[in-house]
Design an enzyme around this catalytic site. Sequence first.
Site, PDB file in Angstrom:
ATOM      1  N   ARG A 257      -1.652   8.465  -3.769  1.00  0.00           N
ATOM      2  CA  ARG A 257      -2.138   7.118  -4.086  1.00  0.00           C
ATOM      3  C   ARG A 257      -1.948   6.156  -2.924  1.00  0.00           C
ATOM      4  O   ARG A 257      -2.813   5.335  -2.635  1.00  0.00           O
ATOM      5  CB  ARG A 257      -1.397   6.551  -5.313  1.00  0.00           C
ATOM      6  CG  ARG A 257      -1.589   7.327  -6.586  1.00  0.00           C
ATOM      7  CD  ARG A 257      -1.178   6.520  -7.820  1.00  0.00           C
ATOM      8  NE  ARG A 257       0.113   5.849  -7.700  1.00  0.00           N
ATOM      9  CZ  ARG A 257       1.304   6.414  -7.907  1.00  0.00           C
ATOM     10  NH1 ARG A 257       1.366   7.702  -8.238  1.00  0.00           N
ATOM     11  NH2 ARG A 257       2.420   5.716  -7.791  1.00  0.00           N
ATOM     12  N   GLY A 258      -0.763   6.253  -2.261  1.00  0.00           N
ATOM     13  CA  GLY A 258      -0.420   5.240  -1.270  1.00  0.00           C
ATOM     14  C   GLY A 258      -0.951   5.479   0.121  1.00  0.00           C
ATOM     15  O   GLY A 258      -1.184   4.524   0.871  1.00  0.00           O
TER      16      GLY A 258
ATOM     17  N   ASN B  91       2.934   9.562  -4.897  1.00  0.00           N
ATOM     18  CA  ASN B  91       3.034   8.404  -4.008  1.00  0.00           C
ATOM     19  C   ASN B  91       2.218   8.561  -2.730  1.00  0.00           C
ATOM     20  O   ASN B  91       1.580   7.611  -2.272  1.00  0.00           O
ATOM     21  CB  ASN B  91       4.507   8.147  -3.662  1.00  0.00           C
ATOM     22  CG  ASN B  91       5.324   7.801  -4.891  1.00  0.00           C
ATOM     23  OD1 ASN B  91       4.807   7.206  -5.832  1.00  0.00           O
ATOM     24  ND2 ASN B  91       6.587   8.185  -4.899  1.00  0.00           N
TER      25      ASN B  91
ATOM     26  N   LYS C 182       5.311  15.734  15.749  1.00  0.00           N
ATOM     27  CA  LYS C 182       5.656  15.011  14.524  1.00  0.00           C
ATOM     28  C   LYS C 182       6.759  15.731  13.754  1.00  0.00           C
ATOM     29  O   LYS C 182       7.771  15.144  13.373  1.00  0.00           O
ATOM     30  CB  LYS C 182       4.398  14.845  13.670  1.00  0.00           C
ATOM     31  CG  LYS C 182       4.613  13.994  12.427  1.00  0.00           C
ATOM     32  CD  LYS C 182       4.828  14.833  11.195  1.00  0.00           C
ATOM     33  CE  LYS C 182       5.221  13.949  10.013  1.00  0.00           C
ATOM     34  NZ  LYS C 182       5.340  14.700   8.769  1.00  0.00           N
TER      35      LYS C 182
END
EC number: 1.1.1.17
Length: 400
Positions: A22-23, A19, A221
């Site tokens: 690809r995303g 994910n 982060k």
Amino acid sequence: MSQTNGTHTKKAVHFGAGNIGRGFVACFLHNSGYEVVFADVTDRTCDALNNQTSYKVIEVGAEGTEEKTITNYRAINSKTKEDELLQEIATADVVTCSVGPNILKFIAPVIAKGLDMRSEELKPAAVIACENAIGATDTLAEHIKEHLPATRVEDLSTRARFANSAIDRIVPAQDPNSGLDVKLEKFYEWVVDRTPFADHEVPSIEGIHWVDNLEPYIERKLYTVNTGHATAAYHGYNRQKRTVYDALQDREIQSEVRRALENTSKLITAKHGINPEEQQAYVRKIMTRIGNPHLEDAVERVGRAPLRKLSRKERFVGPAAELAEKGEDCSALLDAAEMALRFQNVEEDAESKELAKIMAENSAEQVVSQVCGLQPSEKLYPKMVEIVHRVQQDSMDDTE
């Protein structure tokens, strides 16, 4: 590298067609004009990518949904078609990965071979690991060097430049019927170290923020987004909440998350000279993001891999150890770590099962050394031993 009408066509090889691959990563590479060659070990994923000419990236947020169509990609099974993959790496402009920190050592051999085959006429490939871990590209580079002769390690910088990065985007578990399409949040941050490219231009990739000092971004982060997200998930799991959104509707859990981020914010602002008001604004943004109801983010997904998340340089023990050495409050981080230690035998999570085994078979002191990587000389050590002992005692009481 391929040529089109005499013009160079940019190419990126990306390891991990999941994910995030690809995303997130491939989406930005595509938008920047790169042909993306996915390398993955799953036949089903590779076949789907090769049989489908496009897929959608669906960004969701309070202001609505936006769809992007990704094209111009191929996929290679790195397990069965290594020779083909080597040629792609040898001619790529960029090599990226999102495979998980523990898998870096497994992709290193083929990257090492591919880089070693590069023509001297080509610019060095930009290698960027996009993982939830501090110094992931450095780790990958060290594994790559282990698979090269000493003479080739010496001049590796003529064939590749290794840049650490910090990535930030929430990608929840996907609908099993979504195919290749990926749903994720609109917000993103992709910060990459510029310094390895000293005498070369940085690659032109949309979405990357290039910086000279990455550490403040990585720690801010990790110790805000990841700490907050995991704190909500572990407290939520222990209170039978379904999603992170559901967990944050519980005032007590929301208070625990805010307390944990107060702990880490004190460390971040003091250590990196970040303005406290700026950090508070960042925290507010993070609370909104992890509480996004559109993401349907299951607490089991966010909590998975507890052994890694309880390790020495990770989201709980890392900041808590530094705060403890300074005599500062880290109690909320310890509460979150306790909830993580109780994340045991969760379905489809191997680490949670391994954690249960470690907790059952070792003393509290051994667990703290083995899982948390703490030394008896560290101020956090006795506090963690006390917590582990309590969790072990509760487990024994439950079985009696």
